[in-house]
Design a protein around this motif. Structure first.
Motif, PDB file in Angstrom:
ATOM      1  N   SER A  51      28.810 -27.362  40.225  1.00 44.00           N
ATOM      2  CA  SER A  51      28.452 -26.055  39.660  1.00 44.00           C
ATOM      3  C   SER A  51      28.434 -24.991  40.753  1.00 44.00           C
TER       4      SER A  51
ATOM      5  N   GLU B 151      27.443 -20.723  41.864  1.00 45.74           N
ATOM      6  CA  GLU B 151      26.641 -19.538  41.592  1.00 45.74           C
ATOM      7  C   GLU B 151      26.934 -18.484  42.642  1.00 45.74           C
TER       8      GLU B 151
ATOM      9  N   THR C 193      26.103 -24.460  43.806  1.00 43.90           N
ATOM     10  CA  THR C 193      24.705 -24.224  43.487  1.00 43.90           C
ATOM     11  C   THR C 193      23.809 -24.986  44.448  1.00 43.90           C
TER      12      THR C 193
END
Length: 488
Positions: free
Chosen positions: A389, A391, A423
């Motif tokens: 993931s 971000e 992340t």
């Protein structure tokens, strides 16, 4: 033997005395070193750094007893040394490591083992290098401040470049009428470096041109001022030195090299031309690293042309710092906190990752808006735990200082830029690659009383060696002195 400027040589320099005219045809190329915030935001970060896997990063942490720390790759140091030692030359080459880039003794000793000499920027660096076993005769000093004991250093064998008129006068007074050999650093009238597109304007990494204090202004050579001082004290000029800055444009660099050769024509005692360093290194995807063979081949030809015209085969010196160590180093840190200023209403805000390092360890992002690639690795130190993931975050340091920013906009040290990273959770490892040059040696040591970070070396077999201990709290203030009782 008196060194007199020949009429022909003076005529050449007179023609070059107008900096604007001499370099008018040169247009600085658009630097590929600046990557837009948009491209940084869009790129997918790698699972590992330049040379640190999660497992190897954990080994570095174990050897250093925690983070932050600097890690250096011996394999990368070897490759960059190979590149510099293969720099094209006509009649001999001396590579001098600009030790200010990273002065750790182990790195100095490694380069010495490869036949690389030292470029020092202060008398203290000279003494430090000698303490590490570097012979005095393999050290060259070009300094903004001529040390008080420069005459002793010269007698030991250190080569000194006079970097101002007053330095040349002091050198002459110390060695009057002894035919003492000396080098002369000349500001050729242009520079190249940093985020400035101007060859004559100010930039913090531009060390040539009218906005730079480095070296003797070229007109003071062409008007006879420098030759008259040399003759007055009976000095023997053996080297001419020029350096125009970091990230140098190849066209400007090659033109300055040719101009520097014209300075060599002034004294028939000159045997060496030192062209400095400043070779651009790409730290991020899309950034180009200077092709040393490409920029060096035309310069080697210019040395051959000089030999045909003047009957002298000059040796070449170069002084790489960043090129040798930048991508060989990484700052290994821990994400010690994570905060958000994003509101539920959707107003603009940011997610901030707070490292346990910062401007105390990597100062240049704060000064210049420099860009270092950042990789998030799992706290477990296992490649199998690398997340997928992403971000968008702003990465900041641990100092109580608003300017302690690790992700500024390119070229804008006071502007925030988000970076798309894997992340991160508190406790994860963050690696800042490209931190081998001007990080450990240039950090804001002990701000907020944070200790100096340790340094480790990763050898060719992947083994990790401690090459600098972490500073203790007591070492930070051990030189402070108490005043007598009753003073306040």
């Amino acid at each position: 033997m008196k060194m007199r400027a020949s009429p022909a040589a003076l005529a050449i320099l007179m023609a070059l005395s107008s900096t604007v005219d001499a370099f008018a045809p040169i247009k600085p190329r658009t630097s590929s070193s600046i990557i837009s915030a948009t491209s940084l935001h869009a790129e997918s970060p790698p699972a590992a750094s330049n040379f640190l896997t999660p497992e190897l990063a954990q080994s570095c942490i174990d050897v250093a007893s925690g983070t932050p720390l600097y890690a250096y790759s011996l394999a990368t140091l070897a490759k960059s040394a190979d590149d510099c030692l293969a720099f094209p030359n006509a009649y001999g080459l001396t590579v001098r490591y600009a030790m200010k880039a990273c002065p750790n003794g182990t790195i100095l000793k490694y380069f010495l083992s490869r036949g690389i000499c030292i470029d020092a920027s202060s008398g203290f660096e000279v003494r430090r290098a000698m303490d590490m076993g570097v012979p005095a005769e393999k050290i060259s000093l070009s300094s903004q401040e001529l040390p008080h004991d420069f005459d002793e250093l010269v007698k030991l064998g250190v080569k000194i470049n006079a970097c101002s008129i007053s330095q040349l006068e002091r050198f002459g007074q110390a060695f009057a009428n002894t035919s003492q050999k000396v080098g002369i650093r000349i500001n050729p009238g242009v520079g190249s470096g940093g985020f400035s597109s101007s060859a004559t304007g100010f930039s913090k990494t531009n060390v040539g041109g009218p906005a730079s204090s480095f070296g003797i202004w070229h007109e003071l050579v062409s008007d006879g001022t420098v030759p008259s001082i040399v003759e007055k004290y009976g000095l023997e000029v053996e080297r001419i030195h020029t350096h125009i800055g970091s990230g140098s444009d190849p066209a400007i660099w090659q033109s300055v090299a040719k101009t520097s050769l014209s300075f060599c024509a002034l004294w028939d005692s000159v045997t060496t031309l030192n062209l400095g360093g400043g070779y651009k290194v790409g730290r991020n995807a899309g950034e180009k690293t200077t092709d040393l063979k490409e920029i060096g081949a035309p310069v080697a030809d210019a040395f051959r042309d000089f030999a045909k015209e003047h009957g002298r085969e000059l040796k070449m010196e170069i002084e790489p710092g960043t090129y040798l160590v930048a991508n060989a180093g990484a700052l290994v840190t821990t994400i010690q906190d994570k905060v958000s200023t994003k509101s539920s209403s959707g107003d603009a805000g940011h997610i901030f990752l707070k490292m346990d390092a910062g401007m105390t360890d990597v100062l240049r992002p704060s000064l210049y808006g420099a860009i270092h690639p950042i990789t998030i690795l799992p706290a477990s130190g296992k490649s199998s735990d690398v997340g997928t993931s992403m971000e968008s975050v702003v990465v900041v340091g641990h100092c109580c200082e608003s300017g302690d920013l690790m992700t500024p906009k390119p070229g804008e040290p006071e502007a925030l830029a988000e970076r798309t990273l894997r992340t991160a959770q508190i406790g994860d490892i963050a690696v800042m690659d490209g931190s081998g040059a001007y990080c450990a040696g240039m950090s804001t040591k002990n701000y907020n009383s944070f200790p100096e970070a340790p340094e480790v070396l990763v050898d060719l077999g992947g083994n990790v060696h401690l090459i600098r201990k972490r500073q203790s709290l007591k070492q930070i203030y051990e030189n402070e002195c108490d005043v007598e009782a009753g003073l306040f």
